[in-house]
Design an enzyme around this catalytic site. Structure first.
Site, PDB file in Angstrom:
ATOM      1  N   MET A  75      12.213  23.710  -0.866  1.00 18.48           N
ATOM      2  CA  MET A  75      11.250  22.823  -1.516  1.00 18.48           C
ATOM      3  C   MET A  75      11.945  21.807  -2.420  1.00 18.48           C
ATOM      4  O   MET A  75      11.581  20.636  -2.446  1.00 18.48           O
ATOM      5  CB  MET A  75      10.242  23.641  -2.336  1.00 18.48           C
ATOM      6  N   ARG A 104     -10.591   0.070  15.444  1.00 11.97           N
ATOM      7  CA  ARG A 104     -10.368   1.035  14.369  1.00 11.97           C
ATOM      8  C   ARG A 104     -11.277   0.668  13.201  1.00 11.97           C
ATOM      9  O   ARG A 104     -12.123   1.433  12.790  1.00 11.97           O
ATOM     10  CB  ARG A 104      -8.889   1.002  13.960  1.00 11.97           C
ATOM     11  N   LYS A 144       0.844  -1.211   0.000  1.00 10.50           N
ATOM     12  CA  LYS A 144       0.000   0.000   0.000  1.00 10.50           C
ATOM     13  C   LYS A 144       0.876   1.257   0.000  1.00 10.50           C
ATOM     14  O   LYS A 144       2.083   1.194   0.324  1.00 10.50           O
ATOM     15  CB  LYS A 144      -0.913  -0.010   1.223  1.00 10.50           C
ATOM     16  N   TYR A 181      17.117  29.975   3.041  1.00 13.60           N
ATOM     17  CA  TYR A 181      16.039  30.776   3.634  1.00 13.60           C
ATOM     18  C   TYR A 181      16.328  31.103   5.095  1.00 13.60           C
ATOM     19  O   TYR A 181      16.710  30.236   5.872  1.00 13.60           O
ATOM     20  CB  TYR A 181      14.713  30.019   3.560  1.00 13.60           C
TER      21      TYR A 181
HETATM   22  C1  LIG Z   1      -0.453  -1.620   6.839  1.00 17.33           C
HETATM   23  C2  LIG Z   1      -1.060  -2.880   7.268  1.00 17.33           C
HETATM   24  C3  LIG Z   1      -0.258  -4.009   7.544  1.00 17.33           C
HETATM   25  C4  LIG Z   1       1.250  -3.969   7.567  1.00 17.33           C
HETATM   26  O1  LIG Z   1       1.700  -3.522   8.815  1.00 17.33           O
HETATM   27  P1  LIG Z   1       3.286  -3.492   9.143  1.00 17.33           P
HETATM   28  O2  LIG Z   1       3.359  -3.034  10.540  1.00 17.33           O
HETATM   29  O3  LIG Z   1       3.877  -2.518   8.198  1.00 17.33           O
HETATM   30  O4  LIG Z   1       3.775  -4.870   8.904  1.00 17.33           O
HETATM   31  C5  LIG Z   1      -0.900  -5.200   7.842  1.00 17.33           C
HETATM   32  N1  LIG Z   1      -2.245  -5.278   7.891  1.00 17.33           N
HETATM   33  C6  LIG Z   1      -3.036  -4.203   7.652  1.00 17.33           C
HETATM   34  C7  LIG Z   1      -4.498  -4.370   7.745  1.00 17.33           C
HETATM   35  C8  LIG Z   1      -2.473  -2.987   7.348  1.00 17.33           C
HETATM   36  O5  LIG Z   1      -3.262  -1.924   7.130  1.00 17.33           O
END
Ligand SMILES: *Cc1c(COP(=O)(O)O)cnc(C)c1O
Length: 339
Positions: free
Chosen positions: A294, A117, A33, A248
């Site tokens: 930047m 969550r 992700k 800056y």
């Molecule tokens: C991001 C995520 C992971 C990975 O977590 P890490 O701590 O990076 O291994 C696993 N499961 C879910 C549902 C996540 O959102």
């Protein structure tokens, strides 16, 4: 131009360690992700495939479509598709989304075992699986997420017990409804390295595949190796006379005559904006002179290129954050090079 260097051998080394810990690389979901935690989605998906990984988890349908041809199965964690997708599973984070998923889709039910969550409540398992069946969805997996697997407390253990209870309940309900028993997974990176008796069908590793770990002392930390390093190239060079200031706000003042060079990375590229206060050193141990702009920053010396970091830990400590944030911030526009 600046670039990100990705170490294939470090990545494979990490995958070796994680696979050994859970018993097989076939059980591993690589979590790709957020542009593979800033490493580059396409690049890390291709390397994962090369290693023999069979499944990944991504955030969105859009990300899934980009790597669809590289994995037999992809789990979308936080998005709903408009149409049914073939080898893509959709996470159900809330019982009310079940009715919004296209008929025939593969789904994975997230159950809340204590993080509060996302996910359905354990007492709603029966109702959720009934809805999944009624809607013509295919239940491929049931999963959960630990809130504190990295801490030396009992939290990981009671949540794991809750998930065992969830498994029993799901199996019971599936039998009753003649639904095929789904796959189960719950472990993220931290949990994987705490469990010497891994017994889920799969595990989901994000941060560890990229070479970082977080178990608090005295939990054992595996010898993972950071995969990413960030490089910048010289834009210009000048001599600063004693008393002249850089950048800056003129925060840095030369205490002697010195040669400085300006490099082509700044906060617009996702490098955190260091404001010139306190001493922040890059990988070659040279301090950044004054504020990060930047698109640039200045260092002493004449090198044509510099490595800004090959381990995000120091930056994370300096900015009082976690390595996850340092690496996911890196702009997708920076070129990725696999070495
Ligand atoms: C991001 C995520 C992971 C990975 O977590 P890490 O701590 O990076 O291994 C696993 N499961 C879910 C549902 C996540 O959102």
């Amino acid at each position: 131009m600046s670039y990100i260097s990705i170490s294939r051998s470090n990545f494979f080394h990490n995958l070796d360690l994680i696979s050994a810990q859970i018993g097989s690389k076939d059980k591993l979901f690589v979590v790709l992700k957020d542009n593979a935690y800033g490493h580059g989605l396409k690049e890390m998906a291709n390397l994962s495939k090369e290693y023999g990984i069979k499944q990944c988890a991504v955030k969105s349908v859009n990300e899934a479509l980009k790597v669809k041809d590289l994995f037999p199965y992809i789990l979308v964690l936080s998005d709903l598709p408009k149409v049914k997708l073939d080898n893509v599973g959709i996470a159900i984070n809330d019982i009310n989304t079940i009715t919004k998923i296209p008929k025939g889709s593969l789904v994975e039910l997230k159950v809340d075992t204590g993080m509060h969550r996302n996910g359905i409540k354990p007492e709603d398992i029966q109702r959720a699986i009934e809805m999944v069946k009624q809607k013509g969805l295919i239940l491929r997996g049931v999963f959960s997420h630990f809130r504190s697997a990295d801490e030396l407390t009992s939290e990981y253990f009671w949540q794991r017990e809750n998930f065992k209870e969830v498994k029993r309940e799901v199996k019971r309900v599936c039998q009753e409804l003649s639904v095929k028993t789904p796959y189960f997974h719950s472990h993220n990176s931290a949990a994987i390295f705490r469990n010497q008796n891994f017994d889920d069908d799969f595990a989901r590793s994000g941060i560890s595949i990229y070479g970082y770990h977080y178990l608090s002392y005295p939990l054992p930390n595996p010898p993972l190796k950071p995969v990413l390093s960030l490089w910048a190239e010289k834009l210009s060079q000048r001599e600063l006379k004693k008393g002249e200031r850089v950048g800056y706000g003129g925060i840095f003042e030369a205490k002697r005559d010195m040669i400085v060079s300006t490099y082509d990375i700044g906060y617009g590229d996702g490098f955190f904006r260091y404001n010139g206060i306190g001493e922040l050193k890059v990988a070659n141990n040279k301090p950044i002179l004054g504020r990060v702009s930047m698109d640039s920053m200045t260092l002493e010396g004449e090198s044509d290129k510099v490595c800004l970091f090959n381990d995000a830990t120091n930056l994370a400590n300096f900015f009082d954050t976690i390595t996850y944030e340092i690496i996911t911030n890196l702009s997708p526009h920076i070129k990725r090079v696999i070495v």
